[in-house]
Scaffold this motif. Sequence first.
Motif, PDB file in Angstrom:
ATOM      1  N   ALA A 238     -19.535  54.031  19.385  1.00 11.75           N
ATOM      2  CA  ALA A 238     -19.993  55.092  20.177  1.00 11.75           C
ATOM      3  C   ALA A 238     -18.841  55.365  21.340  1.00 11.75           C
ATOM      4  CB  ALA A 238     -21.248  54.744  21.046  1.00 11.75           C
ATOM      5  N   GLU A 239     -18.341  56.495  21.346  1.00  7.48           N
ATOM      6  CA  GLU A 239     -17.239  57.020  22.216  1.00  7.48           C
ATOM      7  C   GLU A 239     -18.215  57.334  23.629  1.00  7.48           C
ATOM      8  OE1 GLU A 239     -15.498  60.398  20.261  1.00  7.48           O
ATOM      9  OE2 GLU A 239     -15.194  59.074  18.531  1.00  7.48           O
ATOM     10  N   ARG A 240     -19.331  57.627  23.782  1.00  2.00           N
ATOM     11  CA  ARG A 240     -19.851  58.065  24.966  1.00  2.00           C
ATOM     12  C   ARG A 240     -21.514  58.103  24.663  1.00  2.00           C
ATOM     13  NH1 ARG A 240     -19.786  61.254  29.477  1.00  2.00           N
ATOM     14  NH2 ARG A 240     -21.152  62.805  29.926  1.00  2.00           N
ATOM     15  N   VAL A 241     -22.401  57.359  25.752  1.00  2.00           N
ATOM     16  CA  VAL A 241     -23.474  57.144  25.523  1.00  2.00           C
ATOM     17  C   VAL A 241     -23.749  57.380  27.262  1.00  2.00           C
ATOM     18  CG1 VAL A 241     -25.570  55.798  25.303  1.00  2.00           C
ATOM     19  CG2 VAL A 241     -23.893  55.800  23.661  1.00  2.00           C
TER      20      VAL A 241
ATOM     21  N   MET B 295     -12.410  60.603  10.073  1.00  2.00           N
ATOM     22  CA  MET B 295     -13.583  60.092  10.527  1.00  2.00           C
ATOM     23  C   MET B 295     -14.086  61.433  11.726  1.00  2.00           C
ATOM     24  SD  MET B 295     -14.205  56.690  13.050  1.00  2.00           S
ATOM     25  CE  MET B 295     -13.162  55.743  12.105  1.00  2.00           C
ATOM     26  N   ALA B 296     -15.351  61.611  11.383  1.00  2.00           N
ATOM     27  CA  ALA B 296     -16.058  62.747  12.005  1.00  2.00           C
ATOM     28  C   ALA B 296     -16.700  62.246  13.423  1.00  2.00           C
ATOM     29  CB  ALA B 296     -17.137  63.509  11.188  1.00  2.00           C
ATOM     30  N   THR B 297     -16.494  63.101  14.567  1.00  2.00           N
ATOM     31  CA  THR B 297     -17.280  62.767  15.558  1.00  2.00           C
ATOM     32  C   THR B 297     -18.525  63.536  15.604  1.00  2.00           C
ATOM     33  OG1 THR B 297     -15.081  62.459  16.733  1.00  2.00           O
ATOM     34  CG2 THR B 297     -17.270  62.938  18.095  1.00  2.00           C
ATOM     35  N   ILE B 298     -19.623  62.721  15.924  1.00  2.00           N
ATOM     36  CA  ILE B 298     -21.123  63.478  15.763  1.00  2.00           C
ATOM     37  C   ILE B 298     -21.708  63.254  17.170  1.00  2.00           C
ATOM     38  CG2 ILE B 298     -23.405  62.964  14.952  1.00  2.00           C
ATOM     39  CD1 ILE B 298     -22.076  61.362  12.798  1.00  2.00           C
ATOM     40  N   ASN B 299     -22.096  64.410  17.594  1.00  2.60           N
ATOM     41  CA  ASN B 299     -22.791  64.548  18.818  1.00  2.60           C
ATOM     42  C   ASN B 299     -24.376  64.386  18.554  1.00  2.60           C
ATOM     43  OD1 ASN B 299     -20.679  65.348  20.889  1.00  2.60           O
ATOM     44  ND2 ASN B 299     -20.756  67.055  19.607  1.00  2.60           N
ATOM     45  N   TRP B 300     -25.097  63.553  19.285  1.00  2.00           N
ATOM     46  CA  TRP B 300     -26.383  63.239  19.410  1.00  2.00           C
ATOM     47  C   TRP B 300     -27.131  63.657  20.562  1.00  2.00           C
ATOM     48  CZ3 TRP B 300     -28.195  60.821  14.873  1.00  2.00           C
ATOM     49  CH2 TRP B 300     -27.180  60.161  13.908  1.00  2.00           C
ATOM     50  N   ALA B 301     -28.407  64.320  20.606  1.00  2.00           N
ATOM     51  CA  ALA B 301     -29.245  64.547  21.467  1.00  2.00           C
ATOM     52  C   ALA B 301     -30.553  63.889  21.542  1.00  2.00           C
ATOM     53  CB  ALA B 301     -29.533  66.165  21.554  1.00  2.00           C
TER      54      ALA B 301
ATOM     55  N   VAL C  63     -31.211  59.088  38.287  1.00  3.41           N
ATOM     56  CA  VAL C  63     -30.887  57.578  37.988  1.00  3.41           C
ATOM     57  C   VAL C  63     -30.004  57.873  36.663  1.00  3.41           C
ATOM     58  CG1 VAL C  63     -31.700  55.685  36.627  1.00  3.41           C
ATOM     59  CG2 VAL C  63     -33.113  56.796  38.697  1.00  3.41           C
ATOM     60  N   ARG C  64     -28.799  57.053  36.518  1.00  4.79           N
ATOM     61  CA  ARG C  64     -27.788  57.391  35.689  1.00  4.79           C
ATOM     62  C   ARG C  64     -27.471  56.072  34.839  1.00  4.79           C
ATOM     63  NH1 ARG C  64     -24.107  61.615  34.532  1.00  4.79           N
ATOM     64  NH2 ARG C  64     -22.359  60.752  33.413  1.00  4.79           N
ATOM     65  N   PHE C  65     -27.427  56.055  33.626  1.00  2.96           N
ATOM     66  CA  PHE C  65     -26.533  54.780  33.049  1.00  2.96           C
ATOM     67  C   PHE C  65     -25.551  55.367  31.983  1.00  2.96           C
ATOM     68  CE2 PHE C  65     -26.151  52.136  29.200  1.00  2.96           C
ATOM     69  CZ  PHE C  65     -25.900  50.778  29.753  1.00  2.96           C
ATOM     70  N   GLU C  66     -24.295  54.974  32.372  1.00  2.00           N
ATOM     71  CA  GLU C  66     -23.235  55.228  31.545  1.00  2.00           C
ATOM     72  C   GLU C  66     -22.884  54.067  30.704  1.00  2.00           C
ATOM     73  OE1 GLU C  66     -19.330  58.064  31.716  1.00  2.00           O
ATOM     74  OE2 GLU C  66     -20.847  57.961  33.344  1.00  2.00           O
ATOM     75  N   ALA C  67     -22.700  54.067  29.486  1.00  3.14           N
ATOM     76  CA  ALA C  67     -22.480  52.805  28.621  1.00  3.14           C
ATOM     77  C   ALA C  67     -20.890  52.647  28.570  1.00  3.14           C
ATOM     78  CB  ALA C  67     -22.982  53.279  27.093  1.00  3.14           C
ATOM     79  N   SER C  68     -20.555  51.416  28.506  1.00  4.33           N
ATOM     80  CA  SER C  68     -18.935  51.369  28.177  1.00  4.33           C
ATOM     81  C   SER C  68     -18.639  50.582  26.989  1.00  4.33           C
ATOM     82  CB  SER C  68     -18.505  50.427  29.167  1.00  4.33           C
ATOM     83  OG  SER C  68     -19.322  49.214  29.568  1.00  4.33           O
TER      84      SER C  68
END
Length: 178
Positions: free
Chosen positions: A48-51, A1-7, A85-90
């Motif tokens: 998603a590992e991080r948003v 499984m490949a990890t993908i970074n999105w911008a 302002v910050r939103f960190e998804a869980s």
Amino acid sequence: MATINWAVDPTHSEVQFKVKHLMITTVTGYFKNFNIEAVTADEDFTKAERVVFTADVNSISTNNEQRDTHLKSPDFFDAEKYSEVRFEASRYEAAGGNDYKLHGNLTIRDVTKPVTVNVEFGGIVVDPYGQTKAGFTVNTKISRKEFGLTWNAVTEAGSVVVSDEIKLQAEIQLVKQA
């Protein structure tokens, strides 16, 4: 499984907020400068590992310089002390069809609270330049007072000037990073 970074693709994305003024009309504002970092397993956003979403408070625009200055003041965002302002998804959860719920923590000023954001997944396509892009329509409602944005005034007739409920809406296009 490949990890993908999105911008985020800032030229095809926008973040806005809407608030009732005098309880008879809605004023729309934008964050002109914002960023989204997303890391997924393959192209599956449910894994998603991080948003993380951040917005520069000093980039607020309501098309009224006096109002923008007031919003950046200690009466509201206090941009000098709290510039982001910050939103960190869980968790990104399927809600049926192309609808999802994005759970996480929203921080405004020095207050962090759990928030659930509604997400409509528009899909993934390859653009004419060979870039893989993912599209999302995002919305939620928050109580500004819960985040320390408590300034208000009362009209002669007893109405409040600014509603407590803030509608947050965004059109987001992410670009898969090589």
